[in-house]
Design an enzyme around this catalytic site. Structure first.
Site, short mmCIF file in Angstrom:
data_model
loop_
_atom_site.label_atom_id
_atom_site.label_comp_id
_atom_site.label_asym_id
_atom_site.label_seq_id
_atom_site.Cartn_x
_atom_site.Cartn_y
_atom_site.Cartn_z
N TYR A 1 90.11 33.57 47.90
CA TYR A 1 89.61 34.48 46.86
C TYR A 1 88.41 35.29 47.37
CZ TYR A 1 88.14 35.72 42.04
OH TYR A 1 87.77 36.38 40.89
N LYS B 1 88.21 39.30 47.75
CA LYS B 1 87.22 40.05 46.98
C LYS B 1 86.23 40.77 47.88
CE LYS B 1 88.67 39.10 42.80
NZ LYS B 1 89.26 40.17 41.96
N GLY C 1 80.08 38.19 37.81
CA GLY C 1 79.82 36.78 38.06
C GLY C 1 80.76 35.95 37.22
N ILE D 1 82.34 34.91 34.06
CA ILE D 1 82.55 35.52 32.75
C ILE D 1 83.42 34.55 31.94
CG2 ILE D 1 83.37 37.61 31.56
CD1 ILE D 1 81.17 38.24 33.68
N1 CAA Z 1 79.24 22.45 47.45
C1 CAA Z 1 79.19 21.47 48.36
N2 CAA Z 1 80.03 20.42 48.37
C2 CAA Z 1 80.94 20.37 47.39
C3 CAA Z 1 81.02 21.37 46.39
C4 CAA Z 1 80.13 22.42 46.45
N3 CAA Z 1 80.14 23.42 45.54
N4 CAA Z 1 82.05 21.04 45.55
C5 CAA Z 1 82.58 19.86 46.01
N5 CAA Z 1 81.88 19.48 47.11
C6 CAA Z 1 82.13 18.28 47.91
C7 CAA Z 1 82.23 17.04 47.05
O1 CAA Z 1 80.98 16.50 46.80
C8 CAA Z 1 83.09 16.14 47.93
O2 CAA Z 1 82.27 15.60 48.95
P1 CAA Z 1 82.52 14.11 49.46
O3 CAA Z 1 83.93 14.09 49.99
O4 CAA Z 1 81.49 13.92 50.50
O5 CAA Z 1 82.35 13.26 48.24
C9 CAA Z 1 84.04 17.13 48.61
O6 CAA Z 1 83.40 18.42 48.54
C10 CAA Z 1 85.37 17.17 47.96
O7 CAA Z 1 85.19 17.44 46.57
P2 CAA Z 1 86.42 17.50 45.62
O8 CAA Z 1 87.21 16.22 45.73
O9 CAA Z 1 86.01 17.95 44.25
O10 CAA Z 1 87.23 18.66 46.32
P3 CAA Z 1 88.57 19.31 45.94
O11 CAA Z 1 89.07 19.89 47.18
O12 CAA Z 1 89.44 18.42 45.14
O13 CAA Z 1 88.13 20.44 44.89
C11 CAA Z 1 87.40 22.62 44.31
C12 CAA Z 1 87.27 21.43 45.27
C13 CAA Z 1 88.84 22.86 43.84
C14 CAA Z 1 86.97 23.82 45.07
C15 CAA Z 1 86.51 22.37 43.10
O14 CAA Z 1 85.25 22.05 43.57
C16 CAA Z 1 86.41 23.62 42.23
O15 CAA Z 1 87.27 23.91 41.41
N6 CAA Z 1 85.36 24.41 42.41
C17 CAA Z 1 85.15 25.64 41.65
C18 CAA Z 1 85.50 26.82 42.46
C19 CAA Z 1 85.13 28.04 41.67
O16 CAA Z 1 83.97 28.30 41.36
N7 CAA Z 1 86.10 28.85 41.31
C20 CAA Z 1 85.84 30.00 40.53
C21 CAA Z 1 87.08 30.30 39.72
S1 CAA Z 1 86.76 31.61 38.57
C22 CAA Z 1 86.62 32.96 39.51
O17 CAA Z 1 86.92 32.97 40.66
C23 CAA Z 1 86.14 34.20 38.82
C24 CAA Z 1 85.04 34.84 39.57
O18 CAA Z 1 85.26 35.83 40.19
C25 CAA Z 1 83.71 34.24 39.50
#
Ligand code: CAA
Length: 250
Positions: A157, A161, A188, A190
């Protein structure tokens, strides 16, 4: 109920049935534009048109898979056959397939690049000549704060972007002398379905980093789109507008 002013300009919003797209269509219609939208899912489109009509926004949707050049071209031809030319294109269609690169499937990479970035080429390429010929056009690309700053779990993504910014800057130089402006908006977080699909715990952590302490409203982004579509923004091009509650400032 909307109160529409008269305005001869026609705007196409891609991904119109989503949260941001819907708000943009309403705002542009209220500001007097002739608004047409694009959809990808038949059933959603029918309901959307009925709902919008009942709220006072009789906006027509046209089918098109914007990730596919031919499909986007057919959609644009159908719109032009019925509405005449397109003056403003809002490249808004987008999807997420979040996950760490470590686990990312090839299809999740390509789906996001095709829908979020290649769509911008597919649609813009097929309206730009007409805009040049008429000496007026507005291309508005909806990017994201995550294209500016990156986001854990969004290599696909964020890459798409960020790519939109390069596209905007380069095209703006190519078409500036023909009265066509090309700009990017970077929202950001929304309050859309896309954002609400982020796990609650993660989303709370993100909102905690937003100085305004809240999600943005779709109407706040829609207002900026309508501003950039207007005649009066004729000297603004190649720009990026951040709208993120202070989450990322530079
Ligand atoms: N920063 C640092 N480390 C992170 C982290 C972060 N933000 N998020 C997770 N981690 C770490 C965890 O602590 C974990 O570490 P350990 O293995 O040491 O415990 C490791 O990463 C794995 O974490 P998860 O099991 O949660 O990882 P996953 O792969 O299953 O899921 C993810 C990760 C899917 C990215 C989930 O964190 C997520 O959904 N994040 C949100 C992403 C996001 O902001 N998307 C925006 C969508 S909306 C949009 O995109 C609109 C727009 O324009 C703003």
């Amino acid at each position: 109920m909307s109160t529409s002013k008269s305005n001869k300009r026609t705007v196409l919003v891609t991904g119109a049935t989503g949260g941001l797209g819907t708000a943009m269509c309403k705002k542009l219609y209220t500001d007097g534009y002739t608004v047409v939208g694009n959809y990808h899912t038949e059933e959603k489109a029918k309901k959307w048109m009925e709902q919008m009509k009942s709220e006072g926004y009789p906006i027509e949707l046209f089918y098109g898979d914007v990730s596919d050049y031919e499909s986007a071209g057919k959609m644009i031809a159908n719109i032009e056959a019925k509405y005449g030319h397109i003056d403003t294109l809002v490249n808004n269609a987008g999807i997420t397939r979040d996950g760490r690169l470590l686990n990312m499937k090839v299809e999740d990479w390509h789906a996001v690049i095709n829908t979020n970035l290649n769509s911008v080429f597919n649609c813009t390429r097929q309206v730009i000549q007409g805009m040049i010929d008429r000496n007026f056009g507005r291309i508005i690309n909806i990017s994201s704060v995550n294209g500016q700053r990156g986001q854990f779990g969004q290599t696909n993504y964020s890459a798409a972007k960020a790519g939109m910014h390069g596209f905007t800057k380069s095209l703006s130089m190519e078409v500036a002398k023909y009265g066509v402006t090309v700009n990017t908006i970077s929202p950001g977080y929304i309050g859309t379905d896309m954002v609400m699909a982020v796990p609650e715990k993660v989303l709370n952590q993100i909102v905690a980093q937003v100085p305004m302490g809240r999600l943005g409203g779709t109407h706040e982004v829609a207002h900026l789109v309508s501003f950039l579509a207007s005649e009066e923004t004729s000297f603004i091009t190649g720009a990026n507008y951040s709208i993120n509650g202070g989450q990322h400032v530079y």
